[in-house]
Scaffold this active site. Structure first.
Site, PDB file in Angstrom:
ATOM      1  N   THR A   1       0.849  -1.189   0.000  1.00 47.83           N
ATOM      2  CA  THR A   1       0.000   0.000   0.000  1.00 47.83           C
ATOM      3  C   THR A   1       0.882   1.235   0.000  1.00 47.83           C
ATOM      4  O   THR A   1       1.889   1.274   0.701  1.00 47.83           O
ATOM      5  CB  THR A   1      -0.942   0.033   1.217  1.00 47.83           C
ATOM      6  OG1 THR A   1      -1.593   1.298   1.248  1.00 47.83           O
ATOM      7  CG2 THR A   1      -0.231  -0.213   2.523  1.00 47.83           C
TER       8      THR A   1
ATOM      9  N   GLU B   1      -4.692  -2.712   4.799  1.00 47.76           N
ATOM     10  CA  GLU B   1      -4.269  -3.255   6.099  1.00 47.76           C
ATOM     11  C   GLU B   1      -5.370  -4.035   6.801  1.00 47.76           C
ATOM     12  O   GLU B   1      -5.120  -4.715   7.790  1.00 47.76           O
ATOM     13  CB  GLU B   1      -3.834  -2.102   7.030  1.00 47.76           C
ATOM     14  CG  GLU B   1      -2.549  -1.401   6.629  1.00 47.76           C
ATOM     15  CD  GLU B   1      -2.774  -0.235   5.672  1.00 47.76           C
ATOM     16  OE1 GLU B   1      -3.803  -0.227   4.963  1.00 47.76           O
ATOM     17  OE2 GLU B   1      -1.920   0.662   5.634  1.00 47.76           O
TER      18      GLU B   1
ATOM     19  N   LYS C   1      -6.833  10.449  -3.732  1.00 55.20           N
ATOM     20  CA  LYS C   1      -7.343   9.178  -4.228  1.00 55.20           C
ATOM     21  C   LYS C   1      -8.121   9.400  -5.516  1.00 55.20           C
ATOM     22  O   LYS C   1      -9.177   9.997  -5.510  1.00 55.20           O
ATOM     23  CB  LYS C   1      -8.210   8.498  -3.179  1.00 55.20           C
ATOM     24  CG  LYS C   1      -8.205   7.025  -3.374  1.00 55.20           C
ATOM     25  CD  LYS C   1      -8.489   6.270  -2.110  1.00 55.20           C
ATOM     26  CE  LYS C   1      -8.209   4.806  -2.328  1.00 55.20           C
ATOM     27  NZ  LYS C   1      -8.946   3.960  -1.423  1.00 55.20           N
TER      28      LYS C   1
END
Ligand code: AMP
Length: 534
Positions: A172, A321, A431
Site C-alpha cells: 500500500t 491493512e 485518491k
C-alpha cells in the site's frame, strides 16, 4: 480448563477442496482481450490451481517464497489466488497502475522469485524486471499454459500449513513515504472470508445462488476478498478482463445474470450516467446489490441508483491493512423500515463494523471519544484480519498503539448507533479512481524544477475520478513556466494518472506555525472554485 475441540487449521486448501467437492460445475466466466467470454468450471479451475501449485514446487521454489502476479481480472489470476497459497507460497499481487520504478522497489522489497504476467502487461514488466530478483517469468496466454500442462495436478498434496503462515501480500502506498507490504496469513484470509459472508449487508448477503462480478482489480487489496468468498460459497464468478467501461460492464451484467458487483465510486458514477441516458436498455432486475468502497460513495449516487433504477448500493469501508473489508452498510432495527431519505443518510456513512472487528476513535491526546456523531478523531481498529505490522518496515511501528489497535489515518465521527462517518484523512494523499497519488512525491518532483520556488499538491473533488491532483505553485522571481512545461517535467517519472490536471500559480503557499503547508486552506480555495466552475 481447556476446551476439547480439534485444532483444525484455517488454511486455504479448505476452500479449494470445498469448491471442487460441492460446486464443481459452477462457472467462472472471463471477458477475454478479444472481448469474447471464456467459461471454465470450478472443478477445472481448482484442477489448474493445483497444477500451478505443483509446477511451482517442481521449479524449486520453497515454502514461503513470493510469487507475484501482474494481471487484470481473469480466470488465470483466480487460479493464482488459490494455487500459489495452496502450494505453500505467497501470492504477491503487483499493481499494474504503478510506475516501473515503484514496481521494481516493491518486487525487490518483497523478494519475489517468480511472476505471472498478462501478455499485454509484459512491456511494463520488461521495464523493471531487470532491477528485481525475479528468476521466473510466465506469460498468461503463452508459456504459463506450458507450465501447467507440464505437471500432473493430482500429485498435489495439502502442504499442511500452519494457519499463521503467509498466504498473500499487497503493498500500500496510502501514506507518504515508501510503499509498505501487508502480509495476510491463511488464518486472516479465512476469517475475513467468513466475516464478510456473515456480515450480510442490508440483508443482501452472498450465497451459492449469486453471480458476482468484481470490478475491483485483483491487484488491489485481495479484490476485496471476492475470489475467496465466491469460491467459499460456490457462487458464479464473472471476471471483466481489462474492460471496465460502463457499457462493457452493463452488457456483462445482463448477459451473465450478475446479482452482485463491487468497485470504486468512479465506476458506479459512469454506470449511473449511462443508465440515466439510456434507461430500459439493460435489464438489471437480477442485480440485488452493488458494493461501493475505496472512497466515499456520494449520497446523490446512492439515491440515483435506488430511485431511478431500483438498484441497491451497499457502502463498504476498509483498507489494504484490513484485508480489506472492515465495515459495510447495515440498516439495523427500525432503519430497515425507514423512509428512503433516512436510509440514504445511513448508507452514505461508512457502515457498521463486520463481526469480529472492533472500532474506536480517539483525539490527539489519546482520549477515547464519545459516539455522538460529532466528536472527530482518528479511527482505530482491531480484529483477526487487521495487520499487526508491515513487512520488514520497523520504522512504521507507530501505526499501532501500545494496547494493540491499528491507527487508520482516517478522521471520523461515530454515530450513537455505531455508524462510522469519515470526515477527512489525516494524511494528505489523493485518491483518484480508487488509486492513491502521493502529494508529497509530486511536490518534491515539482520543486526540483528550476523555475519553481514552492509547490503544494492537493486533492480537488472530481465528478469522474472522485479526486484529482491540483498543484499550487510559487514561481521563483524573474522565472516563468507554463502548466505544460511543468507537466512535461514530471511526465518521465510518474504514472500518467498522477500528473496534476491543474496548475495554479500563487504568490505564496499558506503555512502552519511550524512551517508546514496548510493544505486545508488551499483545498478550501480551489475546491470551492471547482464547485463553482463545474
Ligand atoms: P486502500 O488501502 O488503498 O484500500 O485505501 C484505504 C483508504 O481508503 C481508507 O483509509 C480510507 O481513507 C479510504 N476509503 C476506503 N473506503 C472508503 C469509503 N467507503 N469512504 C471513504 N473513504 C474510504
Amino acid at each position: 480448563m481447556n476446551g476439547l475441540m480439534m485444532d483444525y487449521q484455517l488454511t486455504l486448501p479448505t476452500i479449494l477442496r470445498r469448491a471442487e467437492t460441492y460446486f464443481g460445475d459452477k462457472e467462472i466466466v472471463t471477458r477475454l482481450p478479444d472481448r469474447s467470454f471464456h467459461r471454465i468450471t470450478y472443478a477445472e479451475s481448482c484442477r489448474r490451481a493445483r497444477a500451478l501449485a505443483v509446477a511451482l514446487q517442481e521449479l524449486g521454489l520453497e515454502r514461503g517464497d513470493r510469487v507475484a502476479t501482474l494481471c487484470w481480472n481473469h480466470y488465470q489470476h483466480h487460479e493464482a489466488y488459490l494455487g500459489i497459497p495452496c502450494g505453500g507460497f505467497v501470492l504477491h499481487t503487483l499493481n499494474l497502475r504503478l510506475h516501473p520504478n515503484d514496481l521494481a522497489y516493491i518486487a525487490t522489497h518483497a523478494g519475489d522469485r517468480a511472476v505471472i504476467v498478462d501478455r499485454s502487461l509484459k512491456p511494463l514488466l520488461d521495464q523493471f524486471v531487470g532491477n528485481t530478483k525475479i528468476e521466473h517469468v510466465f506469460v498468461v496466454e503463452d508459456d504459463y499454459e506450458d507450465l501447467l500442462a507440464g505437471v500432473d495436478p493430482d500429485v498435489w498434496r495439502d502442504p499442511q500449513l500452519d494457519e499463521n503462515e503467509a498466504a498473500a501480500m499487497c503493498y500500500t502506498s496510502g501514506t507518504t513515504g515508501l510503499p509498505k507490504g501487508v502480509l495476510y496469513s491463511h488464518r486472516s484470509t479465512m476469517l475475513h472470508t467468513v466475516g464478510v459472508a456473515a456480515s450480510n449487508p442490508m440483508s443482501l448477503g452472498i450465497s451459492e445462488a449469486d453471480s458476482i462480478l468484481p470490478v475491483v482489480p485483483m491487484f488491489h487489496a485481495n479484490a476485496w476478498g471476492y475470489p475467496y468468498l465466491a469460491t467459499f460459497v460456490g457462487a458464479k464468478l464473472v471476471y471483466p478482463g481489462p474492460y471496465l467501461d460502463p457499457q462493457s460492464l452493463l452488457d456483462a451484467f445482463v448477459q451473465e445474470g450478475v446479482t452482485w458487483s463491487a468497485g470504486v465510486p468512479t465506476i458506479w458514477l459512469g454506470i449511473l450516467g449511462l443508465l440515466d441516458e439510456d434507461p430500459g436498455t439493460w435489464d438489471l432486475s437480477r442485480m440485488k446489490g452493488m458494493l461501493v468502497g475505496g472512497s466515499a460513495a456520494p449520497r446523490a449516487m446512492i439515491a440515483g441508483f435506488k430511485q431511478r433504477h431500483g438498484i441497491n448500493i451497499v457502502h463498504g469501508w476498509g483498507m489494504t491493512e484490513t484485508s480489506p473489508v472492515a465495515s459495510n452498510s447495515q440498516l439495523v432495527g427500525d432503519l430497515a423500515d425507514a423512509d428512503d431519505e433516512t436510509q440514504f443518510d445511513y448508507i452514505s456513512m461508512q457502515g457498521l463494523p463486520l463481526p469480529l472487528v472492533e472500532l474506536r476513535h480517539r483525539d490527539e491526546d489519546g482520549n477515547v471519544l464519545p459516539w455522538d456523531g460529532e466528536s472527530m478523531g482518528e479511527l482505530e481498529i482491531r480484529g483477526p484480519w487487521v495487520a499487526a505490522g508491515y513487512y520488514e518496515t520497523p520504522e512504521q511501528a507507530d501505526r499501532w498503539t501500545d494496547d494493540g489497535w491499528f491507527r487508520t489515518g482516517d478522521v471520523v465521527s461515530l454515530h450513537p448507533r455505531g455508524y462510522i462517518q469519515i470526515k477527512d484523512r489525516s494524511k494528505d494523499v489523493i485518491k483518484s479512481g480508487g488509486e492513491w497519488i502521493s502529494s508529497v512525491e509530486l511536490e518534491n518532483a515539482l520543486m526540483a524544477h528550476p523555475a519553481v520556488a514552492e509547490a503544494a499538491v492537493i486533492a480537488v473533488p472530481d465528478a469522474k475520478w472522485d479526486e484529482r491532483p491540483l498543484a499550487a505553485v510559487v514561481l521563483r522571481e524573474g522565472r516563468t513556466a507554463t502548466p505544460e512545461d511543468l507537466r512535461d517535467f514530471l511526465a518521465p517519472n510518474f504514472a500518467k494518472f498522477w500528473l496534476p490536471d491543474r496548475f495554479e500559480f500563487v504568490s505564496e503557499i499558506p503555512k502552519t506555525s511550524v512551517g508546514k503547508f496548510r493544505k486545508t486552506e488551499l483545498r478550501e480555495m480551489f475546491a470551492a472554485q471547482a464547485a463553482v466552475s463545474s
